[in-house]
Design a protein around this motif. Structure first.
Motif, PDB file in Angstrom:
ATOM      1  N   GLY A 220       8.743  -1.897  12.508  1.00  0.00           N
ATOM      2  CA  GLY A 220       8.228  -1.086  11.410  1.00  0.00           C
ATOM      3  C   GLY A 220       7.787  -1.847  10.170  1.00  0.00           C
ATOM      4  N   ARG A 221       8.198  -1.317   9.026  1.00  0.00           N
ATOM      5  CA  ARG A 221       7.728  -1.880   7.755  1.00  0.00           C
ATOM      6  C   ARG A 221       8.570  -3.098   7.365  1.00  0.00           C
ATOM      7  NH1 ARG A 221       4.119  -0.863   6.525  1.00  0.00           N
ATOM      8  NH2 ARG A 221       4.398  -1.918   4.553  1.00  0.00           N
ATOM      9  N   ASP A 222       8.610  -4.002   8.267  1.00  0.00           N
ATOM     10  CA  ASP A 222       9.453  -5.185   8.227  1.00  0.00           C
ATOM     11  C   ASP A 222       8.826  -6.226   7.301  1.00  0.00           C
ATOM     12  OD1 ASP A 222      10.963  -7.362   8.970  1.00  0.00           O
ATOM     13  OD2 ASP A 222      10.317  -7.381  11.060  1.00  0.00           O
TER      14      ASP A 222
ATOM     15  N   ALA B 287       5.612  -5.237  14.745  1.00  0.00           N
ATOM     16  CA  ALA B 287       5.994  -4.473  13.559  1.00  0.00           C
ATOM     17  C   ALA B 287       4.952  -3.370  13.360  1.00  0.00           C
ATOM     18  CB  ALA B 287       6.096  -5.388  12.356  1.00  0.00           C
ATOM     19  N   HIS B 288       4.782  -2.926  12.139  1.00  0.00           N
ATOM     20  CA  HIS B 288       3.955  -1.747  11.895  1.00  0.00           C
ATOM     21  C   HIS B 288       2.450  -1.992  11.991  1.00  0.00           C
ATOM     22  CE1 HIS B 288       2.634  -3.150   7.925  1.00  0.00           C
ATOM     23  NE2 HIS B 288       3.684  -3.916   8.092  1.00  0.00           N
ATOM     24  N   GLY B 289       2.030  -3.258  12.039  1.00  0.00           N
ATOM     25  CA  GLY B 289       0.608  -3.571  11.900  1.00  0.00           C
ATOM     26  C   GLY B 289      -0.324  -2.712  12.744  1.00  0.00           C
TER      27      GLY B 289
ATOM     28  N   PHE C  58      -0.144   0.363  13.763  1.00  0.00           N
ATOM     29  CA  PHE C  58      -0.490   1.698  13.266  1.00  0.00           C
ATOM     30  C   PHE C  58      -0.896   1.638  11.812  1.00  0.00           C
ATOM     31  CE2 PHE C  58       4.350   2.409  13.432  1.00  0.00           C
ATOM     32  CZ  PHE C  58       4.569   2.185  12.083  1.00  0.00           C
ATOM     33  N   CYS C  59      -0.914   0.446  11.303  1.00  0.00           N
ATOM     34  CA  CYS C  59      -1.174   0.329   9.876  1.00  0.00           C
ATOM     35  C   CYS C  59      -2.634  -0.054   9.644  1.00  0.00           C
ATOM     36  CB  CYS C  59      -0.227  -0.699   9.293  1.00  0.00           C
ATOM     37  SG  CYS C  59      -0.327  -0.856   7.534  1.00  0.00           S
ATOM     38  N   SER C  60      -2.936  -1.335   9.692  1.00  0.00           N
ATOM     39  CA  SER C  60      -4.305  -1.712   9.368  1.00  0.00           C
ATOM     40  C   SER C  60      -4.743  -2.963  10.109  1.00  0.00           C
ATOM     41  CB  SER C  60      -4.435  -1.896   7.855  1.00  0.00           C
ATOM     42  OG  SER C  60      -5.748  -1.637   7.453  1.00  0.00           O
TER      43      SER C  60
ATOM     44  N   ASP D 149      -2.870   0.953  -1.475  1.00  0.00           N
ATOM     45  CA  ASP D 149      -2.764  -0.345  -0.824  1.00  0.00           C
ATOM     46  C   ASP D 149      -1.487  -1.104  -1.139  1.00  0.00           C
ATOM     47  OD1 ASP D 149      -3.368  -2.371   0.881  1.00  0.00           O
ATOM     48  OD2 ASP D 149      -5.325  -2.813   0.032  1.00  0.00           O
ATOM     49  N   HIS D 150      -1.273  -2.150  -0.374  1.00  0.00           N
ATOM     50  CA  HIS D 150      -0.055  -2.945  -0.550  1.00  0.00           C
ATOM     51  C   HIS D 150      -0.044  -3.661  -1.882  1.00  0.00           C
ATOM     52  CE1 HIS D 150      -0.319  -2.429   3.831  1.00  0.00           C
ATOM     53  NE2 HIS D 150       0.976  -2.316   3.724  1.00  0.00           N
ATOM     54  N   ASP D 151      -1.199  -4.091  -2.305  1.00  0.00           N
ATOM     55  CA  ASP D 151      -1.275  -4.819  -3.572  1.00  0.00           C
ATOM     56  C   ASP D 151      -1.288  -3.829  -4.736  1.00  0.00           C
ATOM     57  OD1 ASP D 151      -1.032  -7.469  -3.767  1.00  0.00           O
ATOM     58  OD2 ASP D 151      -3.143  -7.970  -3.683  1.00  0.00           O
TER      59      ASP D 151
ATOM     60  N   MET E 297      -9.584  -0.922   2.756  1.00  0.00           N
ATOM     61  CA  MET E 297      -8.299  -0.800   3.434  1.00  0.00           C
ATOM     62  C   MET E 297      -8.368   0.350   4.432  1.00  0.00           C
ATOM     63  SD  MET E 297      -5.650  -2.523   3.909  1.00  0.00           S
ATOM     64  CE  MET E 297      -3.994  -2.251   4.493  1.00  0.00           C
ATOM     65  N   ARG E 298      -7.354   1.160   4.490  1.00  0.00           N
ATOM     66  CA  ARG E 298      -7.200   2.007   5.664  1.00  0.00           C
ATOM     67  C   ARG E 298      -8.252   3.100   5.821  1.00  0.00           C
ATOM     68  NH1 ARG E 298      -3.309   4.788   6.140  1.00  0.00           N
ATOM     69  NH2 ARG E 298      -3.109   4.851   8.384  1.00  0.00           N
ATOM     70  N   GLY E 299      -8.964   3.417   4.778  1.00  0.00           N
ATOM     71  CA  GLY E 299     -10.061   4.367   4.950  1.00  0.00           C
ATOM     72  C   GLY E 299     -11.111   3.809   5.883  1.00  0.00           C
TER      73      GLY E 299
ATOM     74  N   GLN F 165      -3.585  10.660   2.037  1.00  0.00           N
ATOM     75  CA  GLN F 165      -3.640   9.577   1.059  1.00  0.00           C
ATOM     76  C   GLN F 165      -2.221   9.275   0.608  1.00  0.00           C
ATOM     77  OE1 GLN F 165      -7.081   9.076  -1.574  1.00  0.00           O
ATOM     78  NE2 GLN F 165      -6.891  11.258  -1.895  1.00  0.00           N
ATOM     79  N   ARG F 166      -1.976   8.015   0.303  1.00  0.00           N
ATOM     80  CA  ARG F 166      -0.682   7.656  -0.242  1.00  0.00           C
ATOM     81  C   ARG F 166      -0.620   8.072  -1.698  1.00  0.00           C
ATOM     82  NH1 ARG F 166      -1.094   5.795   4.078  1.00  0.00           N
ATOM     83  NH2 ARG F 166       0.076   4.197   5.189  1.00  0.00           N
ATOM     84  N   PRO F 167       0.424   8.809  -2.082  1.00  0.00           N
ATOM     85  CA  PRO F 167       0.594   9.034  -3.515  1.00  0.00           C
ATOM     86  C   PRO F 167       1.086   7.725  -4.131  1.00  0.00           C
ATOM     87  CG  PRO F 167       2.303  10.189  -2.242  1.00  0.00           C
ATOM     88  CD  PRO F 167       1.513   9.387  -1.275  1.00  0.00           C
TER      89      PRO F 167
HETATM   90 MO   LIG Z   1       0.830   0.677   6.680  1.00  0.00          MO
END
Ligand SMILES: [Mo]
Ligand SMILES: Nc1nc2c(c(=O)[nH]1)N[C@H]1C(S)=C(S)[C@@H](COP(=O)(O)OP(=O)(O)OC[C@H]3O[C@@H](n4cnc5c(=O)[nH]c(N)nc54)[C@H](O)[C@@H]3O)O[C@H]1N2
Ligand SMILES: Nc1nc2c(c(=O)[nH]1)N[C@H]1C(S)=C(S)[C@@H](COP(=O)(O)OP(=O)(O)OC[C@H]3O[C@@H](n4cnc5c(=O)[nH]c(N)nc54)[C@H](O)[C@@H]3O)O[C@H]1N2
Ligand code: SF4
Ligand code: SF4
Ligand code: SF4
Ligand code: SF4
Ligand code: SF4
Lengths: 953, 317, 248
Positions: A125-127, A147-149, A151-153, A190-192, A395-397, A784-786
């Motif tokens: 996961g979000r390791d 890990a999560h990559g 399903f992530c991006s 995003d992560h940043d 990013m994920r869009g 969308q991520r809040p």
């Molecule tokens: Mo993610």
């Protein structure tokens, strides 16, 4: 300058004591990993402050980071190891001692390792400790690790790494200080998190133009100078139309393309043969270009050739033409013209043309020069650094679509044509990037697994040709998630989203134990949530579970806890040693390599242990080679902190790059330093190794940078990294699909590989859209991520949950009007896979064919320390309930065909107003989950901080 | 605004109590107050009881009733403080007046003093009602209150409710007060007029603030799409009370009929009736009026919109 | 004393840039975490883990859609985030209505405070505040509000650069600024001047000290960003042009 306290005589203490003690560490309210200072009073957290010196956040904190106190004191914190005693999902657990927990895990795992190590699927996961967890899997001997990559991006990562040797994510950033035109594609947060916000603040301060391409006008898009409300899944077309415009008008940076990209490389034109589409190479394997001076094919890696950019040349016995010509011919085609794509993208022709013109204008007429002399890889000295100040971030869009890999490559192509990769004002790499293309090593496990033997390498890596795939003699997937198989050849991050379903279906095989860490697979990180829950509880005819054992490490009572057999409770982020390593997901900035640690700033008040320490302990109990001394004793008896200091991945290279060497004087390389952690703590728990001044741009070709990068151990050789407009590895897979080479796809995969492994970016309609009827499911549905919630974590946080306790479905006002849907109505969201109810909020700022909601707010009743009446589980909802992990044909996974990236944002829906009697709440029919022993909902009245005031007075 | 029952009770009850005092003071000044111990005692107990109960009730909604004494300190700027002081101050002439009126023997006050204490008491009572009204009238964020119609309405309604009660009491004790019925009738008419003017004012005007001015973008159309927090908070609950138009209309009708018209008719009609019926009618008039005025007061709060609601989606306030 | 000072020594306050605020809520939670242990501690949360959670907060961020404003550019509307906290008004009725003297405006720096020990919890001040900046702590029975971080801005136990309000220190986009608005040469005053900072609801006459910088005009038209139209290169097409370029 601060103000001095005036005389007011109102009895206000303007200088109260803030804390007894301040400890630095690293925030983990999200994966941005900002530096924090934790103020303590009587060992309680009084205040968490951003660390001003820290390279990531420079003193600021986001909404989550500042609410860390409530995460740390969450009522949902697990308290002690748990063993399931009832049925899965029934919530019947007993508390057990750590010894018992570890012993039972050891027995289980030792047995698997002694028989068939791949029967352990370890997914994390979000390791943030993937270099440890991946290495552990390697030592255990299972290829089934990721890990999560996936399903992530991973689309973003893979496309970037194969194209420019680096990537968006947090692995690069716009040149915030110099860029004059910034385009952001499909980013909510995003992560940043903080660096992007700090950067946008700078752009606003300087008045640079900021364009946001996003179906929804929220957050960053709200402050953009231009909002392009694109129809989801069509960015590739939009970008390629811009490229069409630039090419047509000659607005490309030819010199940059010749020097730094493979535009001049010759591509063999031999249809029907195994060589077709491959790069023409000399005997040494060097790519060839056509030198106009000597009128011959010469190595494209030689300096100062004058390569032909067009023409057809005889190379040996084959015809070859430059990449540039292939590329230009493709995108000059009328099918990429703005007016041909505008309607599909939901953007006007004029807008596309205007943006193309603006990009060209800024790149070529507003060029900037920095007075930094530098030397390129060939020894040529340049007196200044010339920059094209247009920059991009995506990013994920972009990536969370089945066409995301190619769309992302299209964006990188646009950047290269404008000459704006790692130049002043452009996109900048952060070390350890750029790295050679393709990046080694390859995924391990090709030769299968052996009992009681390590895998022989890291499970995740980068394939370059069909030979690298993880398929067995029958061309069947070796990995449980089918990563690196013909289904998803370039699955650089694995496919965590397919593990459960594949294991339950025994396709490609069944497993014995699913070992999960930090991934809420029974809820928000799964597509088809209900199906996933059913699979986790699915049984064989003999009454045994189809996934016989599930071990899970979580820190909180999440939905997934209820479905595991053994729970290893983790600490909170303020209670443990941890590390943010360059071997993992770095936190570098564009001018320095950085890493960081976490140190325990408060003692846990529960019987919990840091997962990494537990993993090392398990490794020692299992006698895994890297974790055990020759005498059988544990190699890292001091747990993760011990490992951080003493583990060496390669001689002189360890998890932490700062203060290495016996005396702590080296960086990057060096022997373990027993005082390394003290040095980190003394420096605020991070290390920042700045690169030489002349190394800060043109990193892929900058002699100074390449030497520094090599010396730091980031790249094997200080050689130029040539950006790949044309991706030869893709063509190799395509050739295999066309019947060439020793390793070829099964027939059922041929057409798919042939179609999607195009060496130049392509656009095609997202798979779900192509498979369903657009009249039946006319709308796109997005999440969308809040900015103030991190996935599922925020709802247990008494402060963050007050901000968003219910997620609405945001819908375009005009679209709603056509269906007589009013604000606040409850509606059904119906996809081909299912339906879920939600309350609408009508807005203007969303693409008319799109609805969206905040991600991961909906919670299952009973979980997360919430009371049963919490809005999260009565009025909130998860879009995941209507997203399927399979395409409508049920044949393929709902993933990008190249990388296996989960296509969350492909889902198509229709919206129907719920019946009058249904106009009240989300009406979930999931049974409430029972909290495990020791956990109950939090108090009604929270008065955190009352005692600090007394302490201060 | 949230129609808190304690405040509704306070303003209506104490308003009526002060109204009685005003009426008594006026009769005393004119020397028209009958000397009757039971009538006097009961009337004074009812008046001061209503006032005291109202004041006590108003302290119930305080977060710290035990500190209520502090509220007398800021008379220089605060109408609430002034109200407290006036309320307290009114007790002095009122108690003096009551003693002199009810127990003239034992107190032995000269009659001219009663004539003097009466008006002082009346002025204090009016002053108290005035300060109460001014608390609302001076709140700029609430258009329904920040207008010239609030104070007259409070004053008239206070005296009016007092008069109607006094009418009933006087009949109960068969101590006729000269012209009390026509005076009550006139006051009811005045009350209705005051209220009518108030309503037509608030219905035909709106505050100058808009979501645009509230967010610094005057002239722009500003629509709330997400609240800061998804659930209601103190400000929303206290200041964001919403009442449906239809509902409010119905309640206004009740207030008009029960608060003014029906009592007036009953009182004027009662004059023609035999004494027994008269008493019953007078008491009923008082009760009906109470219902009407409580409704009126509930609406006074419930219909009042606060500018803060502009931040939470209201288009005007 | 609830009478207002004639004039205050300084006018400390915030300047909030609506052109830059992304609505991240950092200022909201940072304010909460500082102040729940600070001068007005605690900021009680009721029903913290259930339905109708309701806490005391000094700063909240709204989201609006705005139409009919220059900042919309070519689009019919725009999204705007709007942080709202006490504006430390120069003529604040929230102070003058207070019967107890618990509410007051400091003569030295203009900060509007509540002395909780004197507050009777009558709530009148919250009615008098047009901006909804005062929040009643139901559990404690007293009124609470933004203190402009009075326990930070002068705090000698903090490093000098940390002596700014928590919400300002944390704002990742630098949309929040703190300073003395009575000094025309202060950074905040200059910012207000150059960006046309405005008062909220000036019509009510409270004369807020805090100023808001309205969102700027968007640059989504050719007029806003003149870039010459792209023209096809030559008659012999793009690749011909490439040849020509490279043979120069
Ligand atoms: Mo993610
Ligand atoms: N609809 C929809 N679904 C999505 C996405 C989307 O955009 N839309 N995004 C996807 C993406 S990109 C991702 S990365 C996933 C993320 O989804 P997940 O990987 O499920 O992530 P989280 O919900 O953040 O948390 C996972 C678990 O980690 C636990 N945890 C938190 N802190 C700790 C700790 O310190 N130690 C341990 N051991 N456990 C801890 C939490 O309690 C939680 O149970 O969601 C995916 N799901
Ligand atoms: N606060 C917070 N921060 C986080 C996380 C979190 O949960 N909360 N999660 C972290 C994780 S795991 C990840 S992966 C990152 C993800 O960071 P983001 O990529 O910012 O994640 P999303 O919220 O999924 O945002 C996707 C955006 O793309 C838009 N979009 C969707 N489809 C399209 C399309 O076809 N074209 C375009 N142009 N736009 C589109 C959506 O409207 C949305 O704005 O964030 C990380 N940071
Ligand atoms: S972005 Fe926020 S939550 Fe994430 S690490 Fe930084 S401060 Fe913490
Ligand atoms: S911290 Fe800054 S950007 Fe974030 S909501 Fe507050 S003012 Fe806006
Ligand atoms: S914003 Fe409200 S609370 Fe703050 S000073 Fe102005 S009126 Fe008073
Ligand atoms: S609630 Fe407290 S601060 Fe506000 S007006 Fe009443 S006494 Fe003053
Ligand atoms: S100044 Fe301090 S108290 Fe006021 S809103 Fe900002 S952080 Fe909160």
């Amino acid at each position: 300058m601060a103000f001095t306290a005036p005389v007011e005589n109102d009895g206000v203490n303007t200088s109260p004591r803030v804390s007894d003690e301040v400890k630095t560490t690293t925030c983990y309210m999200c994966a941005c990993r900002c530096g924090i200072k934790v103020h303590l009073i009587d060992d309680q957290v009084r205040y968490i402050q951003g660390n001003r010196d820290h390279p990531v956040n420079k003193g600021v904190l986001c909404g989550k980071g500042a609410a860390g106190i409530m995460q740390h004191t969450s009522p949902a914190r697990l308290r002690k190891p748990l063993k399931r005693v009832g049925e899965r999902g029934a919530g019947e657990f007993i508390e057990i001692e750590w010894d018992e927990a570890l012993a039972s895990a050891t027995t289980l795992l030792a047995n698997i390792r002694a028989t068939d190590p791949k029967k352990l699927a370890f997914f994390t996961g979000r390791d943030q400790s993937q270099s440890l967890t991946g290495w552990w899997a390697n030592q255990f001997g299972t290829p089934n690790y990721a890990a999560h990559g996936g399903f992530c991006s991973v689309n973003m990562a893979t496309a970037g790494i194969y194209t420019i040797g680096g990537s968006f994510w947090e692995f690069g950033e716009p040149d915030w200080d110099h860029t004059k035109y910034f385009m952001m594609f499909g980013v909510a947060e995003d992560h940043d998190s903080n660096p992007i916000k700090i950067g946008l603040g700078k752009l606003k301060g300087r008045g640079a133009k900021f364009v946001s391409v996003n179906p929804a006008q929220t957050g960053y898009s709200a402050i953009a100078d231009e909002w392009v409300g694109i129809r989801p899944g069509t960015d590739g077309l939009f970008v390629l139309a811009i490229i069409h415009e630039l090419l047509k008008s000659g607005s490309v940076d030819l010199e940059y393309l010749i020097r730094y990209t493979n535009a001049p490389w010759l591509v063999i034109q031999a249809p029907g043969t195994q060589h077709d589409g491959l790069i023409a190479r000399d005997d040494a394997g060097n790519p060839l270009c056509w030198d106009k001076k000597s009128n011959s094919a010469v190595s494209a890696l030689l300096p100062d050739v004058a390569p032909a950019m067009r023409g057809s040349f005889e190379v040996g016995d084959k015809k070859a033409i430059p990449v540039f010509q292939l590329m230009a011919e493709r995108y000059l085609d009328g099918s990429y013209a703005p007016d041909a794509v505008a309607a599909r993208c939901g953007i006007t022709t004029d807008t596309i043309k205007r943006i193309a013109a603006e990009l060209a204008h800024v790149a070529f007429q507003q060029t900037i020069e920095l007075p930094i002399a530098w030397t390129d890889w060939a020894g040529r000295r340049h007196e200044k650094m010339i920059g094209r100040p247009v920059s991009m971030h995506a990013m994920r869009g972009i990536s969370a679509h089945t066409n995301g890999f190619h769309t992302c490559r299209a964006i990188h192509l646009l950047q290269m044509l404008l000459g704006s990769v790692d130049v002043p004002g452009g996109f900048r790499y952060k070390p350890p990037y750029p790295r050679p293309i393709p990046l080694g090593p390859k995924p391990a496990g090709k030769n299968g697994t052996r009992a009681n033997q390590p895998l022989g390498g890291m499970p995740l890596g980068f394939v370059t040709a069909p030979e690298d795939l993880l398929v067995d003699a029958n061309n069947q997937p070796i990995r449980i998630d089918k990563a690196y198989s013909w289904d998803h050849p370039m699955a650089s991050h694995g496919l965590m989203h397919m593990v459960i379903s594949n294991a339950v279906n025994g396709d490609p095989y069944t497993i014995n134990t699913l070992f999960l860490y930090m991934a809420n697979m029974a809820w928000n990180s799964s597509m088809n949530t209900r199906g996933t829950i059913d699979m986790l509880t699915a049984k064989n005819a003999d009454g045994s579970y189809k996934i016989p054992n599930i071990i899970y490490s979580d820190a909180y009572f999440s939905e997934t806890v209820a479905y595991a057999d053994l729970i290893l409770p983790d600490t909170t982020y303020l209670e443990r040693w941890d590390c943010v390593s360059l071997l993992d997901r770095p936190i570098s900035d564009a001018e320095a390599a950085c890493d960081a640690i976490r140190q325990p700033v408060v003692e846990p008040d529960r019987d919990v242990r840091g997962f990494q320490t537990v993993l090392l302990d398990l490794g020692a109990r299992l006698k895994l080679p890297g974790m055990t001394n020759t005498d059988g004793s544990p190699k890292y008896p001091g747990g993760y902190a011990d490992y951080l200091v003493n583990h060496e991945r390669a001689p002189g290279i360890g998890p932490l790059a700062g203060w290495r060497g016996a005396d702590g004087s080296s960086q990057g390389h060096g022997a373990p330093n027993p005082k390394q952690l003290d040095a980190y703590i003394a420096n605020g728990c991070f290390w920042r190794g700045e690169m030489p001044h002349d190394a800060k741009y043109f990193k892929f070709a900058n002699a100074s940078y390449l030497a520094w990068s090599k010396q730091m151990g980031f790249i094997p050789k200080a050689e130029q990294i040539v950006l790949q407009i044309y991706s030869e590895p893709l063509q190799k897979f395509r050739n295999a699909a066309r019947g060439h080479g020793a390793v070829q796809p099964p027939d059922k995969n041929r057409a798919r590989i042939d179609a999607y492994f195009d060496p130049l970016p392509i656009w095609y309609a997202p798979f779900e859209e192509a498979a369903i009827s657009s009249t039946e499911y006319p709308l796109h549905a997005l999440t969308q991520r809040p900015m103030h919630h991190y996935h599922s974590w925020g709802s247990q946080n008494a402060w963050l949950r007050q901000i968003t306790a219910q997620n609405r479905l945001f819908m375009n006002r005009a679209t709603a009007a056509t269906q007589n849907i009013n604000d606040d109505d409850w509606v059904w969201i119906i996809s081909h896979a299912g339906r879920v109810k939600a309350q609408v909020r009508l807005v203007d700022g969303v693409n008319k064919d799109t609805v969206w909601t905040w991600n991961a707010i909906g919670k299952r009743k009973g979980t997360w320390g919430l009371k049963p009446d919490a809005p999260e589980s009565t009025r909130g909802f998860l879009l995941n309930h209507v997203i399927s992990e399979h395409l409508p044909d049920q044949q393929h996974s709902n993933s990008d065909p190249v990388t296996g990236q989960a296509a969350w944002f492909d889902v198509r829906v229709r919206i129907e107003r719920a019946a009058d009697h249904e106009q009240k709440d989300a009406g979930h029919d999931f049974a409430p989950l029972t909290p495990p022993p020791g956990i109950s909902p939090g108090p009604d009245v929270l008065q955190y901080g009352a005692n600090f005031r007394e302490a201060a007075e | 605004m949230n129609p808190a029952l304690s405040v509704i009770f306070f303003t209506t009850a104490s308003g009526a109590g002060y109204g009685i005092l005003v009426m008594l003071g006026a009769y005393a000044a004119l020397g028209r107050l009958p000397q009757s111990m039971w009538f006097g005692l009961t009337t004074m107990v009812v008046a001061l009881g209503l006032i005291t109960a109202g004041l006590l009730s108003s302290t119930f909604h305080l977060g710290h009733p035990e500190r209520a004494w502090r509220a007398f300190s800021q008379w220089r700027s605060s109408w609430l403080s002034r109200e407290g002081i006036m309320a307290l101050a009114t007790y002095v002439p009122a108690l003096g007046f009551g003693l002199a009126w009810v127990f003239p023997e034992s107190v032995k006050v000269p009659l001219y003093l009663l004539g003097l204490l009466g008006p002082v008491m009346a002025v204090c009572a009016l002053g108290t009602i005035y300060t109460t009204a001014m608390i609302y009238r001076s709140l700029k964020p609430i258009h329904h209150w920040y207008n010239v119609h609030v104070v007259p309405a409070y004053l008239v309604l206070g005296v009016m409710t007092g008069a109607v009660l006094l009418f009933a009491l006087s009949l109960l004790f068969a101590e006729p007060l000269k012209f009390i019925a026509p005076i009550s009738g006139l006051l009811l008419a005045a009350g209705l007029t005051a209220k009518w003017r108030y309503w037509s004012f608030v219905d035909s005007t709106a505050g100058t603030s808009t979501p645009g001015t509230a967010t610094g973008l005057p002239g722009a159309q500003v629509k709330s799409i997400e609240w800061p927090h998804t659930e209601a908070n103190y400000v929303v609950k206290e200041m964001g009370f919403q009442i449906a138009r239809k509902h409010a209309g119905r309640l206004r009708t009740i207030a008009i009929w029960a608060g003014f018209v029906v009592p007036a008719v009953m009182i004027e009609f009662s004059i023609l009736m035999p004494a027994g019926v008269q008493v019953v009618l007078a008491v009923c008039a008082a009760l009906v009026m109470a219902l009407g005025i409580i409704t009126e007061r509930w609406l006074f709060f419930a219909e009042a919109k606060h500018t803060v609601t502009l931040y939470y989606g209201a288009e005007k306030a | 004393m609830t009478s207002l000072p004639e004039k205050t020594g300084k006018k400390l306050g915030l300047v909030i840039d609506l052109d830059t605020c992304v609505g991240c809520n950092a200022c909201v939670t940072n304010c909460k975490e500082w102040n729940t242990g600070g001068h007005m501690a605690p900021l009680t949360d009721l029903n913290a883990y259930g339905a109708e959670a309701d806490g005391v907060w000094f700063n909240r961020v709204h989201t609006y859609e705005v139409a009919g404003h220059e900042s919309c550019g070519a689009a019919p509307s725009r999204t705007m985030h709007f942080p709202r906290s006490c504006l430390h008004c120069e003529k604040p009725d929230c102070v003058t209505v207070c019967p107890t003297g618990a509410s007051y405006k400091r003569a030295s720096d203009g900060i509007v405070l509540v002395n909780e020990d004197m507050c009777i919890g009558c709530k009148l001040c919250s009615w008098a505040c047009p901006y909804g900046a005062r929040e009643f702590d139901v559990f404690e029975g007293v009124m609470k509000k933004c203190t402009l971080c009075i326990d930070r801005i002068y705090n000698e136990n903090l490093a000098e650069e940390d002596r700014v309000p928590a919400c300002v220190a944390t704002c990742p986009t630098s949309a929040r600024h703190f300073g003395d608005l009575s000094d025309p040469n202060s950074d905040v005053s200059k910012l207000v001047k150059s960006r046309g900072g405005v008062d909220l609801m000036p019509e009510l006459g409270y004369q807020p000290t805090n100023k808001y910088l309205p969102p700027r005009a968007r640059k989504d038209t050719t007029a806003a960003m003149p870039a010459p139209e792209l023209k096809p290169v030559t008659a012999d097409g793009f690749l011909g042009w490439v040849d020509k370029m490279l043979s120069r």
